[in-house]
Design a protein around this motif. Structure first.
Motif, mmCIF file in Angstrom:
data_model
loop_
_atom_site.group_PDB
_atom_site.id
_atom_site.type_symbol
_atom_site.label_atom_id
_atom_site.label_comp_id
_atom_site.label_asym_id
_atom_site.label_seq_id
_atom_site.Cartn_x
_atom_site.Cartn_y
_atom_site.Cartn_z
ATOM 1 N N ILE A 87 -7.594 10.285 86.504
ATOM 2 C CA ILE A 87 -8.274 10.103 87.496
ATOM 3 C C ILE A 87 -7.725 8.656 88.289
ATOM 4 O O ILE A 87 -7.711 7.948 87.767
ATOM 5 C CB ILE A 87 -9.767 9.658 87.086
ATOM 6 N N PRO A 88 -7.578 8.843 89.808
ATOM 7 C CA PRO A 88 -6.810 7.671 90.374
ATOM 8 C C PRO A 88 -7.953 6.535 90.199
ATOM 9 O O PRO A 88 -8.854 6.462 90.336
ATOM 10 C CB PRO A 88 -6.896 8.195 91.779
ATOM 11 N N GLU A 131 -7.506 3.750 91.969
ATOM 12 C CA GLU A 131 -8.184 3.368 93.221
ATOM 13 C C GLU A 131 -9.485 4.182 93.563
ATOM 14 O O GLU A 131 -10.401 3.337 94.042
ATOM 15 C CB GLU A 131 -7.321 3.707 94.494
ATOM 16 N N GLU A 132 -9.678 5.260 93.189
ATOM 17 C CA GLU A 132 -10.941 5.906 93.511
ATOM 18 C C GLU A 132 -11.971 5.391 92.592
ATOM 19 O O GLU A 132 -13.248 5.258 92.981
ATOM 20 C CB GLU A 132 -10.686 7.355 93.104
ATOM 21 N N ARG A 133 -11.671 4.821 91.369
ATOM 22 C CA ARG A 133 -12.718 4.437 90.578
ATOM 23 C C ARG A 133 -13.137 3.106 91.110
ATOM 24 O O ARG A 133 -14.547 2.723 90.942
ATOM 25 C CB ARG A 133 -12.055 4.346 88.978
ATOM 26 N N ASN A 184 -13.059 1.841 94.092
ATOM 27 C CA ASN A 184 -13.953 2.132 95.285
ATOM 28 C C ASN A 184 -15.181 2.522 94.839
ATOM 29 O O ASN A 184 -16.392 2.059 95.696
ATOM 30 C CB ASN A 184 -13.292 2.874 96.272
ATOM 31 N N SER A 185 -15.339 3.487 94.094
ATOM 32 C CA SER A 185 -16.696 4.013 93.483
ATOM 33 C C SER A 185 -17.483 2.736 92.980
ATOM 34 O O SER A 185 -18.845 2.699 93.404
ATOM 35 C CB SER A 185 -16.570 5.190 92.789
#
Length: 196
Positions: free
Chosen positions: A177-178, A180-182, A184-185
C-alpha cells in the motif's frame, strides 16, 4: 574512504541486511576487505565497533530527522505531513553512497531498542523531542486560528505522534500500500478532527 570508515560502513550494511546479532566479525572483515590485525588496529571488539556504528548511523539519523522537522516551514498541516515524511525520508550511508531502505533501518532500530540500552535511550529521547515538536505545531495552529482552541495540545500531539509512528510501522509491515497514500489519508483524518 579511510579504513575505519570503510569498516563501519560495511558493518552497517551487514547489520541492515541481517540484524545486529546475526553478523559475525569475520563477515565484517571480509566485507571491509581487512585482516584481523587491521580490524583490531581500529576497534577493540565487535561491541566497540557496534557502538561506533550506532553513534554514527543511528544517532545521526535521529538528529537529522529532528533538525529537518525543526527547520520545516509552511502551515501547521504542512508541518505535520513533513514530520511523517521525515521519519521515512531519504537516508544515506554517506554523502556519495546509496540510499538506505527506511524499512530496513526501522527494523534494525526495533531490534536495537530491544537489545541495546544505548539505542533504547536515544530512541526514547527522539520520541519525546518529536512529541514536543508536534505540541509546538498544534499550539502554533491554535494561535493562528486553524486548529480548534478546545483541543488539549499535549493530548492531540500524542494522538498525532501515535498515528505517525503507526503509519511508518504499517508501511514496514504492508509495503504494497503506497506510503504517500497512507500519510495523506492520516493527515486529512487528523486535520478534519482538530481544525476549525
Amino acid at each position: 574512504m579511510d579504513t575505519k570508515s570503510r569498516i563501519m560502513e560495511e558493518a552497517f550494511k551487514l547489520f541492515l541486511k541481517k540484524g545486529f546479532a546475526d553478523v559475525s566479525l569475520s563477515e565484517i572483515m571480509k566485507a571491509a576487505d581487512i585482516t584481523t590485525g587491521g580490524f583490531y588496529y581500529h576497534f577493540d571488539s565487535k561491541d566497540t565497533l557496534l557502538v561506533k556504528v550506532i553513534e554514527k548511523y543511528i544517532f545521526d539519523y535521529f538528529s537529522s530527522v529532528i533538525n529537518q522537522i525543526r527547520n520545516c516551514t509552511g502551515t501547521p498541516k504542512e508541518k505535520l505531513k513533513t514530520m511523517i515524511l521525515s521519519l521515512i525520508g531519504e537516508t544515506h550511508l554517506s554523502k556519495n553512497s546509496e540510499k538506505i531502505d527506511y524499512r530496513a533501518l526501522h527494523l534494525l532500530l526495533m531490534e536495537g531498542v530491544q537489545k541495546y540500552e544505548i539505542i533504547s535511550q536515544h530512541y526514547t529521547e527522539f520520541y519525546y523531542n518529536l512529541l514536543n515538536l508536534i505540541t509546538d505545531v498544534v499550539d502554533e495552529g491554535k494561535a493562528k486560528g486553524c486548529i480548534r482552541k478546545d483541543v488539549d495540545s499535549t493530548e492531540i500531539a500524542t494522538v498525532i505522534q501515535t498515528t505517525m509512528v503507526g503509519t511508518v510501522l504499517m508501511g514496514i509491515a504492508m509495503p504494497e500500500i503506497p506510503l504517500e497514500e497512507r500519510i495523506n489519508s492520516s493527515i486529512e483524518q487528523l486535520w478534519d478532527y482538530i481544525s476549525k
